[in-house]
Structure formats: structure tokens, C-alpha cells
Design a protein around this motif. Structure first.
Motif, PDB file in Angstrom:
ATOM      1  N   LYS A  39       0.837 -18.536  -9.282  1.00 41.57           N
ATOM      2  CA  LYS A  39      -0.469 -18.624  -8.628  1.00 41.57           C
ATOM      3  C   LYS A  39      -0.745 -17.375  -7.792  1.00 41.57           C
ATOM      4  O   LYS A  39       0.067 -16.958  -6.973  1.00 41.57           O
ATOM      5  CB  LYS A  39      -0.527 -19.859  -7.720  1.00 41.57           C
ATOM      6  N   HIS A  40      -1.914 -16.770  -7.995  1.00 43.31           N
ATOM      7  CA  HIS A  40      -2.322 -15.612  -7.215  1.00 43.31           C
ATOM      8  C   HIS A  40      -2.905 -16.068  -5.874  1.00 43.31           C
ATOM      9  O   HIS A  40      -3.648 -17.054  -5.813  1.00 43.31           O
ATOM     10  CB  HIS A  40      -3.382 -14.811  -7.977  1.00 43.31           C
ATOM     11  N   VAL A  41      -2.565 -15.341  -4.827  1.00 43.86           N
ATOM     12  CA  VAL A  41      -3.169 -15.601  -3.516  1.00 43.86           C
ATOM     13  C   VAL A  41      -3.678 -14.268  -2.967  1.00 43.86           C
ATOM     14  O   VAL A  41      -3.103 -13.209  -3.242  1.00 43.86           O
ATOM     15  CB  VAL A  41      -2.146 -16.233  -2.533  1.00 43.86           C
ATOM     16  N   PRO A  42      -4.749 -14.283  -2.187  1.00 48.76           N
ATOM     17  CA  PRO A  42      -5.245 -13.035  -1.584  1.00 48.76           C
ATOM     18  C   PRO A  42      -4.182 -12.397  -0.697  1.00 48.76           C
ATOM     19  O   PRO A  42      -3.405 -13.096  -0.047  1.00 48.76           O
ATOM     20  CB  PRO A  42      -6.455 -13.493  -0.773  1.00 48.76           C
ATOM     21  N   VAL A  43      -4.157 -11.087  -0.685  1.00 46.88           N
ATOM     22  CA  VAL A  43      -3.179 -10.373   0.149  1.00 46.88           C
ATOM     23  C   VAL A  43      -3.322 -10.784   1.604  1.00 46.88           C
ATOM     24  O   VAL A  43      -2.332 -10.891   2.340  1.00 46.88           O
ATOM     25  CB  VAL A  43      -3.353  -8.846  -0.013  1.00 46.88           C
ATOM     26  N   THR A  44      -4.553 -11.043   2.017  1.00 49.46           N
ATOM     27  CA  THR A  44      -4.797 -11.413   3.414  1.00 49.46           C
ATOM     28  C   THR A  44      -4.283 -12.808   3.756  1.00 49.46           C
ATOM     29  O   THR A  44      -4.199 -13.173   4.928  1.00 49.46           O
ATOM     30  CB  THR A  44      -6.301 -11.356   3.721  1.00 49.46           C
ATOM     31  N   GLU A  45      -3.944 -13.590   2.730  1.00 48.24           N
ATOM     32  CA  GLU A  45      -3.463 -14.957   2.961  1.00 48.24           C
ATOM     33  C   GLU A  45      -1.979 -15.130   2.607  1.00 48.24           C
ATOM     34  O   GLU A  45      -1.470 -16.240   2.586  1.00 48.24           O
ATOM     35  CB  GLU A  45      -4.302 -15.948   2.144  1.00 48.24           C
ATOM     36  N   MET A  46      -1.297 -14.033   2.339  1.00 48.26           N
ATOM     37  CA  MET A  46       0.108 -14.163   1.932  1.00 48.26           C
ATOM     38  C   MET A  46       0.958 -14.609   3.110  1.00 48.26           C
ATOM     39  O   MET A  46       0.615 -14.411   4.273  1.00 48.26           O
ATOM     40  CB  MET A  46       0.626 -12.851   1.364  1.00 48.26           C
ATOM     41  N   ARG A  47       2.082 -15.188   2.778  1.00 48.77           N
ATOM     42  CA  ARG A  47       3.011 -15.679   3.793  1.00 48.77           C
ATOM     43  C   ARG A  47       4.424 -15.280   3.376  1.00 48.77           C
ATOM     44  O   ARG A  47       4.675 -14.983   2.191  1.00 48.77           O
ATOM     45  CB  ARG A  47       2.898 -17.192   3.935  1.00 48.77           C
ATOM     46  N   PRO A  48       5.360 -15.264   4.309  1.00 52.69           N
ATOM     47  CA  PRO A  48       6.743 -14.936   3.962  1.00 52.69           C
ATOM     48  C   PRO A  48       7.257 -15.827   2.822  1.00 52.69           C
ATOM     49  O   PRO A  48       7.016 -17.034   2.816  1.00 52.69           O
ATOM     50  CB  PRO A  48       7.502 -15.186   5.265  1.00 52.69           C
ATOM     51  N   GLY A  49       7.952 -15.210   1.893  1.00 55.24           N
ATOM     52  CA  GLY A  49       8.429 -15.918   0.707  1.00 55.24           C
ATOM     53  C   GLY A  49       7.599 -15.625  -0.521  1.00 55.24           C
ATOM     54  O   GLY A  49       8.071 -15.786  -1.651  1.00 55.24           O
ATOM     55  N   ASP A  50       6.341 -15.204  -0.323  1.00 56.91           N
ATOM     56  CA  ASP A  50       5.504 -14.827  -1.462  1.00 56.91           C
ATOM     57  C   ASP A  50       6.057 -13.556  -2.120  1.00 56.91           C
ATOM     58  O   ASP A  50       6.839 -12.808  -1.507  1.00 56.91           O
ATOM     59  CB  ASP A  50       4.065 -14.575  -1.017  1.00 56.91           C
ATOM     60  N   LEU A  51       5.644 -13.313  -3.336  1.00 52.93           N
ATOM     61  CA  LEU A  51       6.071 -12.116  -4.065  1.00 52.93           C
ATOM     62  C   LEU A  51       4.922 -11.125  -4.136  1.00 52.93           C
ATOM     63  O   LEU A  51       3.799 -11.491  -4.503  1.00 52.93           O
ATOM     64  CB  LEU A  51       6.531 -12.478  -5.480  1.00 52.93           C
ATOM     65  N   ILE A  52       5.197  -9.886  -3.773  1.00 49.01           N
ATOM     66  CA  ILE A  52       4.201  -8.824  -3.908  1.00 49.01           C
ATOM     67  C   ILE A  52       4.480  -8.085  -5.206  1.00 49.01           C
ATOM     68  O   ILE A  52       5.605  -7.620  -5.438  1.00 49.01           O
ATOM     69  CB  ILE A  52       4.238  -7.856  -2.714  1.00 49.01           C
ATOM     70  N   ILE A  53       3.461  -7.997  -6.056  1.00 47.71           N
ATOM     71  CA  ILE A  53       3.571  -7.303  -7.339  1.00 47.71           C
ATOM     72  C   ILE A  53       2.973  -5.908  -7.185  1.00 47.71           C
ATOM     73  O   ILE A  53       1.887  -5.750  -6.608  1.00 47.71           O
ATOM     74  CB  ILE A  53       2.825  -8.077  -8.446  1.00 47.71           C
ATOM     75  N   TYR A  54       3.665  -4.909  -7.683  1.00 45.96           N
ATOM     76  CA  TYR A  54       3.262  -3.523  -7.494  1.00 45.96           C
ATOM     77  C   TYR A  54       2.896  -2.839  -8.816  1.00 45.96           C
ATOM     78  O   TYR A  54       3.430  -3.179  -9.880  1.00 45.96           O
ATOM     79  CB  TYR A  54       4.381  -2.732  -6.822  1.00 45.96           C
ATOM     80  N   TYR A  55       1.999  -1.873  -8.705  1.00 44.49           N
ATOM     81  CA  TYR A  55       1.537  -1.005  -9.781  1.00 44.49           C
ATOM     82  C   TYR A  55       0.652  -1.766 -10.780  1.00 44.49           C
ATOM     83  O   TYR A  55       0.759  -2.981 -10.933  1.00 44.49           O
ATOM     84  CB  TYR A  55       2.708  -0.327 -10.500  1.00 44.49           C
ATOM     85  N   SER A  56      -0.195  -1.009 -11.443  1.00 42.79           N
ATOM     86  CA  SER A  56      -1.191  -1.609 -12.338  1.00 42.79           C
ATOM     87  C   SER A  56      -0.562  -2.322 -13.526  1.00 42.79           C
ATOM     88  O   SER A  56      -1.161  -3.217 -14.111  1.00 42.79           O
ATOM     89  CB  SER A  56      -2.153  -0.533 -12.837  1.00 42.79           C
ATOM     90  N   ASP A  57       0.657  -1.931 -13.901  1.00 41.67           N
ATOM     91  CA  ASP A  57       1.332  -2.585 -15.025  1.00 41.67           C
ATOM     92  C   ASP A  57       2.277  -3.694 -14.569  1.00 41.67           C
ATOM     93  O   ASP A  57       3.068  -4.204 -15.370  1.00 41.67           O
ATOM     94  CB  ASP A  57       2.097  -1.559 -15.862  1.00 41.67           C
ATOM     95  N   ALA A  58       2.212  -4.061 -13.286  1.00 40.42           N
ATOM     96  CA  ALA A  58       3.052  -5.136 -12.734  1.00 40.42           C
ATOM     97  C   ALA A  58       4.536  -4.891 -13.001  1.00 40.42           C
ATOM     98  O   ALA A  58       5.289  -5.810 -13.286  1.00 40.42           O
ATOM     99  CB  ALA A  58       2.636  -6.495 -13.303  1.00 40.42           C
ATOM    100  N   SER A  59       4.955  -3.644 -12.868  1.00 41.14           N
ATOM    101  CA  SER A  59       6.326  -3.291 -13.231  1.00 41.14           C
ATOM    102  C   SER A  59       7.330  -3.418 -12.089  1.00 41.14           C
ATOM    103  O   SER A  59       8.529  -3.227 -12.299  1.00 41.14           O
ATOM    104  CB  SER A  59       6.361  -1.856 -13.770  1.00 41.14           C
ATOM    105  N   HIS A  60       6.849  -3.737 -10.885  1.00 42.42           N
ATOM    106  CA  HIS A  60       7.780  -3.881  -9.756  1.00 42.42           C
ATOM    107  C   HIS A  60       7.375  -5.093  -8.928  1.00 42.42           C
ATOM    108  O   HIS A  60       6.191  -5.429  -8.836  1.00 42.42           O
ATOM    109  CB  HIS A  60       7.770  -2.622  -8.884  1.00 42.42           C
ATOM    110  N   VAL A  61       8.365  -5.745  -8.318  1.00 37.12           N
ATOM    111  CA  VAL A  61       8.103  -6.928  -7.511  1.00 37.12           C
ATOM    112  C   VAL A  61       9.075  -6.943  -6.341  1.00 37.12           C
ATOM    113  O   VAL A  61      10.206  -6.438  -6.444  1.00 37.12           O
ATOM    114  CB  VAL A  61       8.235  -8.220  -8.346  1.00 37.12           C
ATOM    115  N   ALA A  62       8.617  -7.489  -5.215  1.00 33.87           N
ATOM    116  CA  ALA A  62       9.466  -7.604  -4.031  1.00 33.87           C
ATOM    117  C   ALA A  62       9.150  -8.915  -3.322  1.00 33.87           C
ATOM    118  O   ALA A  62       8.100  -9.521  -3.529  1.00 33.87           O
ATOM    119  CB  ALA A  62       9.241  -6.420  -3.095  1.00 33.87           C
TER     120      ALA A  62
END
Length: 348
Positions: A289-312
């Protein structure tokens, strides 16, 4: 020395030939020098980022192909077991039909009404006729079962062959991406190995400066002020697991316990929180499930780059835990230090 017209003509032709060759040489542009490699530290940093990004993208595709191949291998094994069971049923039905045929042969293959007419004891003849009808009915059922079994056997065999073909394609995809990964990493490591200690330190400083600028820009948008500061119970467990992995090395394709790649760390963190999520960052972005960056909380996953090639894994206060790239380790870094594609929530 006397020159004949014939000799003079040969010399003139040779001179013209030489003149043409010299003219052509003068008019031919010189071959361009090969494109120079990166020379400044900023150029080297840019190329290293590109090479490691390409390696990480190929790693994500390798992981997806590996996951698919693992599932296909199980399916092929299951189909092969079904083929084997169907083969055993077919062999057993053949034995039963053979026994029925032999019994009918011993009975003379006479119709029930003929056996009744010729019998010395009509009562026994009726019993024999009833048994004969039962035997014929049983034989017909076996024949029907035999045809169904053969049909199932053909279907299962075809399914297994098709699945095996898909499995081989997945393994070829794995090999292709493995070659890409190793080539990019080797090139990047060779580039880094040419740097002196002083240059390596300066390169690390440039990288940190770039991360700080990106983080400041991200924080300046007011994202941290709006984001939720409380993790869910499962999110706290995922963060606790990831925190225990700090300092462990990055290895592409790894998902613990001694080393991780980026999505190996996030998928294992949530697995230890009791929630199974997709293995790769691309799948995590596509399926969670996608959530707005402004509504993220600890434990969520941030996906990086346009090809979704990195996650933290976001841990709050503008920070993440991630397994960054080869030569690095699991560590805490600024959440906005890379190009953010979006945020997903495993326990939505």
C-alpha cells in the motif's frame, strides 16, 4: 641515359599515383581519441553512483528471477509427483483389466443367457449371470478410469514440460543479470582502487555533502513535521530487527543472517515482525500500500529512484536503516539523501 616514351609514361603514372595517395592522406581526418574516463573526483563520484545504481537495478531483477525460479522448481517437482502417481494408477488399472480379461476367457466368454440355457442348475446359472454382469460393469468402470487417468497423465506431463521451460527461462534471466551485476561492481571497484587514500577520503566527503544537501532540501519541504512519529507494534519489531543488523556487510542477493542487500534487509525485517512482504524493492513498490510521504511513520519502507531499485526502512526523525551497496554495510543514514520515489506500508 636515354629515356624512351614508354619509360617516361610509367614514371609519370607512378608520380600521379603517389600524389593521389598523399592528397588522400592529407584529407582523411585523424582517428578520434577514445573518450576519456572520469578525471575529477566529482566525475568519479557520478560514475560510481551510476555503476552501483545499475548493479542494484540488476540485483533486483536477479532476485525477482530467483524467487520465480524457486517457486517454479517447487511446481515442477509437484507436477512430476502427480505424473508419477498417475502412472502408478494407470499401471494398476492395466493389471486389473488384464485379470478381468483372463477371468472372462476362463469363463468361456459366453453371454449370460447362453450360460443359463446350458446350465444343469438354473439357480446357479442365475447367480453366475449376476456375477458376470457385475464383472462386466466393473470392467467398464476400469476402462473409464483408465481413459481418465491417461488424460490426466498427458495433461500433467504437458504442464510439467511447460513449467520446466519457464524455469529454464528464469534461470537464463538470473545468469544474465548476474553477469551485469558482477561487471558493474568490478568496474566500480577498479575505478575506486585507482584512488589514493587522500582522494578516497575526499570522495567520501563529497558524497556526504551531496547527501546533506539532499536531506536539507527534503527536510525544508516540511515532510518531517507532518510525518507520524509513532510506529505500529509490527513496525517497532521490524525496526528492532533491522537495528540488530547494523554493521553487517552488503552482499547482492543476500537476505541474512550474515549479510544483506537492500530488499533482503527490509523483507527480513518485516518477516521477523510477522508479516511476509515481496522480496524485491520493485515488488514492494508494486504490491504494498502506498502512503503519502507526509503521512509516513516509522517502520514504513521508502522506495528510491524512478525504477524502484532501492529500498530502506524508515526509523523516524528523518533517518533510515538500509543496506546501501557493495563495499558498504547496513547503516543509518538520512532519509532524503537519495531520490525518493514514494513510501509503502507493509502493515496497512
Amino acid at each position: 641515359m636515354t629515356h624512351t616514351p614508354h619509360t617516361h609514361g610509367r614514371r609519370t603514372a607512378a608520380a600521379l599515383t603517389l600524389l593521389c595517395a598523399l592528397t588522400a592522406t592529407a584529407q582523411t581526418p585523424a582517428l578520434a581519441d577514445p573518450a576519456p574516463g572520469p578525471t575529477t573526483l566529482n566525475e568519479i563520484r557520478t560514475q560510481l553512483d551510476r555503476l552501483y545504481h545499475q548493479a542494484e537495478s540488476a540485483t533486483d531483477k536477479y532476485n525477482a528471477a530467483h524467487e520465480k525460479a524457486t517457486a517454479q522448481q517447487k511446481k515442477v517437482a509437484n507436477l512430476n509427483r502427480q505424473v508419477e502417481r498417475a502412472g502408478h494408477r494407470e499401471a494398476r488399472l492395466k493389471e486389473l483389466l488384464g485379470a478381468a480379461a483372463r477371468a472372462e476367457y476362463r469363463g468361456g466368454l459366453l453371454p449370460a443367457e447362453v450360460q443359463f440355457a446350458l446350465a444343469s442348475d438354473p439357480g446357479h446359472a442365475l447367480d453366475d449371470a449376476a456375477l458376470a454382469q457385475q464383472a462386466q460393469h466393473g470392467t467398464q468402470k476400469k476402462l473409464t478410469a483408465m481413459e481418465a487417468t491417461r488424460k490426466e497423465l498427458r495433461t500433467r506431463t504437458d504442464d510439467a514440460a511447460a513449467e520446466l521451460k519457464d524455469l529454464q527461462a528464469s534461470r537464463r534471466a538470473m545468469a544474465k543479470n548476474r553477469d551485469k551485476i558482477e561487471k558493474r561492481i568490478t568496474t566500480a571497484q577498479a575505478l575506486e582502487s585507482r584512488l589514493q587514500k587522500k582522494e578516497q577520503r575526499r570522495l567520501a566527503e563529497l558524497e556526504k555533502q551531496a547527501q546533506d544537501r539532499a536531506q536539507a532540501e527534503w527536510a525544508g519541504a516540511g515532510v518531517r513535521k507532518k510525518a507520524d512519529t509513532k510506529a505500529s507494534p509490527a513496525g517497532r519489531k521490524a525496526i528492532a530487527y533491522a537495528t540488530k543488523q547494523l554493521g553487517k556487510s552488503y552482499v547482492w542477493g543476500a537476505e541474512g543472517p550474515d549479510s544483506f542487500d537492500c530488499s533482503g534487509l527490509t523483507s527480513q525485517a518485516w518477516l521477523h515482525a510477522g508479516i511476509t512482504i515481496p522480496r524485491t524493492s520493485e515488488q514492494q513498490w508494486a504490491q504494498l500500500k502506498h502512503v503519502p510521504v507526509t503521512e509516513m511513520r516509522p517502520g514504513d519502507l521508502i522506495i528510491y529512484y524512478s525504477d524502484a531499485s532501492h529500498v530502506a526502512l524508515y526509523i523516524g526523525e528523518g533517518k533510515i536503516i538500509s543496506a546501501p551497496r557493495p563495499g558498504r554495510w547496513v547503516y543509518v543514514s538520512p532519509a532524503g539523501s537519495m531520490e525518493i520515489l514514494g513510501v509503502v506500508r507493509p502493515d496497512a
